[in-house]
Design a protein around this motif. Structure first.
Motif, PDB file in Angstrom:
ATOM      1  N   ARG A 191      -3.186   7.933 -18.199  1.00 31.29           N
ATOM      2  CA  ARG A 191      -2.174   8.642 -18.971  1.00 31.29           C
ATOM      3  C   ARG A 191      -0.816   7.969 -18.853  1.00 31.29           C
ATOM      4  O   ARG A 191      -0.048   7.926 -19.820  1.00 31.29           O
ATOM      5  CB  ARG A 191      -2.107  10.098 -18.526  1.00 31.29           C
ATOM      6  CG  ARG A 191      -3.302  10.915 -19.013  1.00 31.29           C
ATOM      7  CD  ARG A 191      -3.436  12.242 -18.293  1.00 31.29           C
ATOM      8  NE  ARG A 191      -4.542  13.041 -18.813  1.00 31.29           N
ATOM      9  CZ  ARG A 191      -5.814  12.822 -18.547  1.00 31.29           C
ATOM     10  NH1 ARG A 191      -6.154  11.816 -17.756  1.00 31.29           N
ATOM     11  NH2 ARG A 191      -6.755  13.585 -19.063  1.00 31.29           N
ATOM     12  N   ALA A 192      -0.519   7.437 -17.670  1.00 32.63           N
ATOM     13  CA  ALA A 192       0.742   6.712 -17.510  1.00 32.63           C
ATOM     14  C   ALA A 192       0.733   5.428 -18.334  1.00 32.63           C
ATOM     15  O   ALA A 192       1.723   5.077 -18.990  1.00 32.63           O
ATOM     16  CB  ALA A 192       0.975   6.394 -16.035  1.00 32.63           C
ATOM     17  N   GLY A 195       1.396   5.955 -21.889  1.00 32.54           N
ATOM     18  CA  GLY A 195       2.713   6.507 -22.183  1.00 32.54           C
ATOM     19  C   GLY A 195       2.722   8.010 -22.335  1.00 32.54           C
ATOM     20  O   GLY A 195       3.744   8.594 -22.720  1.00 32.54           O
ATOM     21  N   LEU A 196       1.603   8.653 -22.031  1.00 36.05           N
ATOM     22  CA  LEU A 196       1.528  10.103 -22.161  1.00 36.05           C
ATOM     23  C   LEU A 196       2.142  10.808 -20.948  1.00 36.05           C
ATOM     24  O   LEU A 196       2.627  11.934 -21.069  1.00 36.05           O
ATOM     25  CB  LEU A 196       0.067  10.537 -22.322  1.00 36.05           C
ATOM     26  CG  LEU A 196      -0.671   9.950 -23.534  1.00 36.05           C
ATOM     27  CD1 LEU A 196      -2.129  10.372 -23.503  1.00 36.05           C
ATOM     28  CD2 LEU A 196      -0.008  10.393 -24.828  1.00 36.05           C
ATOM     29  N   LEU A 197       2.083  10.163 -19.807  1.00 37.13           N
ATOM     30  CA  LEU A 197       2.645  10.722 -18.577  1.00 37.13           C
ATOM     31  C   LEU A 197       3.892   9.921 -18.221  1.00 37.13           C
ATOM     32  O   LEU A 197       3.809   8.734 -17.891  1.00 37.13           O
ATOM     33  CB  LEU A 197       1.626  10.647 -17.444  1.00 37.13           C
ATOM     34  CG  LEU A 197       2.076  11.171 -16.079  1.00 37.13           C
ATOM     35  CD1 LEU A 197       2.372  12.668 -16.159  1.00 37.13           C
ATOM     36  CD2 LEU A 197       1.015  10.900 -15.019  1.00 37.13           C
ATOM     37  N   ARG A 198       5.051  10.539 -18.317  1.00 42.78           N
ATOM     38  CA  ARG A 198       6.312   9.833 -18.094  1.00 42.78           C
ATOM     39  C   ARG A 198       6.989  10.214 -16.780  1.00 42.78           C
ATOM     40  O   ARG A 198       7.821   9.476 -16.277  1.00 42.78           O
ATOM     41  CB  ARG A 198       7.272  10.097 -19.260  1.00 42.78           C
ATOM     42  CG  ARG A 198       6.717   9.580 -20.595  1.00 42.78           C
ATOM     43  CD  ARG A 198       7.566  10.030 -21.773  1.00 42.78           C
ATOM     44  NE  ARG A 198       6.983   9.567 -23.024  1.00 42.78           N
ATOM     45  CZ  ARG A 198       7.338   8.442 -23.632  1.00 42.78           C
ATOM     46  NH1 ARG A 198       8.267   7.661 -23.089  1.00 42.78           N
ATOM     47  NH2 ARG A 198       6.766   8.102 -24.768  1.00 42.78           N
ATOM     48  N   ASP A 199       6.618  11.352 -16.244  1.00 41.45           N
ATOM     49  CA  ASP A 199       7.196  11.804 -14.977  1.00 41.45           C
ATOM     50  C   ASP A 199       6.074  12.322 -14.089  1.00 41.45           C
ATOM     51  O   ASP A 199       5.132  12.959 -14.567  1.00 41.45           O
ATOM     52  CB  ASP A 199       8.223  12.914 -15.198  1.00 41.45           C
ATOM     53  CG  ASP A 199       9.397  12.451 -16.040  1.00 41.45           C
ATOM     54  OD1 ASP A 199      10.217  11.692 -15.514  1.00 41.45           O
ATOM     55  OD2 ASP A 199       9.456  12.845 -17.223  1.00 41.45           O
TER      56      ASP A 199
END
Length: 221
Positions: A191-192, A195-199
């Motif tokens: 997910r990172a 680009g779906l997980l940013r934090d």
């Protein structure tokens, strides 16, 4: 894991016991939030049934059980990369006393007899609360280690435990980055990368407890 003879026919069971010389116990539910009674049936009673099969094998040379390093989660540890408690100590490769008064076999018997409602209540009040385990997976894996080790010693079976951390993608075999599922840390990385997980909230000084799957397999063999 929960069926008679582990789901094998009588003929297949007899053939396995006649021919096997090494048993590696890997099958388990890795659903961290599995209902406690179901987790105990799969992660404790299942391996015990497999050990019973191994005991009947005249050519048996050893029994290896796949566990997790988080069976010792309730212990205060040092050297984990972050601030440690003043009374923390390293976690050694041994069986530590369980954090409850019940004998392991009595605890297992009590759990598998629970209703779904009682199992959920016991998980909240005791497994996560009084005992300090983060989930039913680590709790049942811890219970299984003690019951398997005792029974193997009683029956004269050579017994080993493998305790990996979070198992991640391969370092080399069959090729770099190989994995057959997207769960746990792998799901986070995917997910990172997309680009779906940013934090992601975490302990900056902590160490990511991730070990490549091929390292675990080679060490187990």
């Amino acid at each position: 894991l929960t069926k008679p003879r582990l789901g094998l026919s009588a003929a297949d069971y007899a053939r396995v016991t006649a021919e096997v010389n090494l048993v590696i116990s890997v099958a388990a539910t890795v659903n961290f939030d599995e209902r406690l009674d179901n987790a105990a049936k799969m992660n404790v009673q299942g391996p015990l049934a497999l050990l019973q099969l191994a005991e009947a094998a005249p050519r048996l040379e050893g029994f290896v059980h796949m566990s997790t390093c988080y069976v010792n989660h309730p212990r205060k540890v040092s050297g984990a990369g972050g601030p440690a408690a003043a009374d923390a100590a390293p976690v050694n490769e041994q069986l530590y006393p369980l954090p409850y008064d019940d004998a392991p076999d009595a605890m297992l018997k009590k759990i598998v007899a629970m209703s779904p409602t009682d199992a959920d209540a016991f998980t909240a009040s005791h497994v996560r609360g009084r005992f300090g385990y983060p989930n039913t997976y680590t709790f049942t894996k811890s219970l299984a280690e003690h019951l398997l080790a005792r029974r193997a010693a009683e029956r004269g079976v050579r017994f080993s435990i493998v305790r990996p951390a979070i198992v991640g993608a391969a370092a080399a075999e069959p090729h770099v980055g190989w994995l057959d599922n997207i769960t746990a840390a792998s799901g986070v990385f995917l997910r990172a990368g997309l680009g779906l997980l940013r934090d992601f909230r975490c302990e900056a000084a902590g160490i990511g407890d991730i070990v490549p799957v091929d390292v675990v397999v080679n060490a187990t063999i």
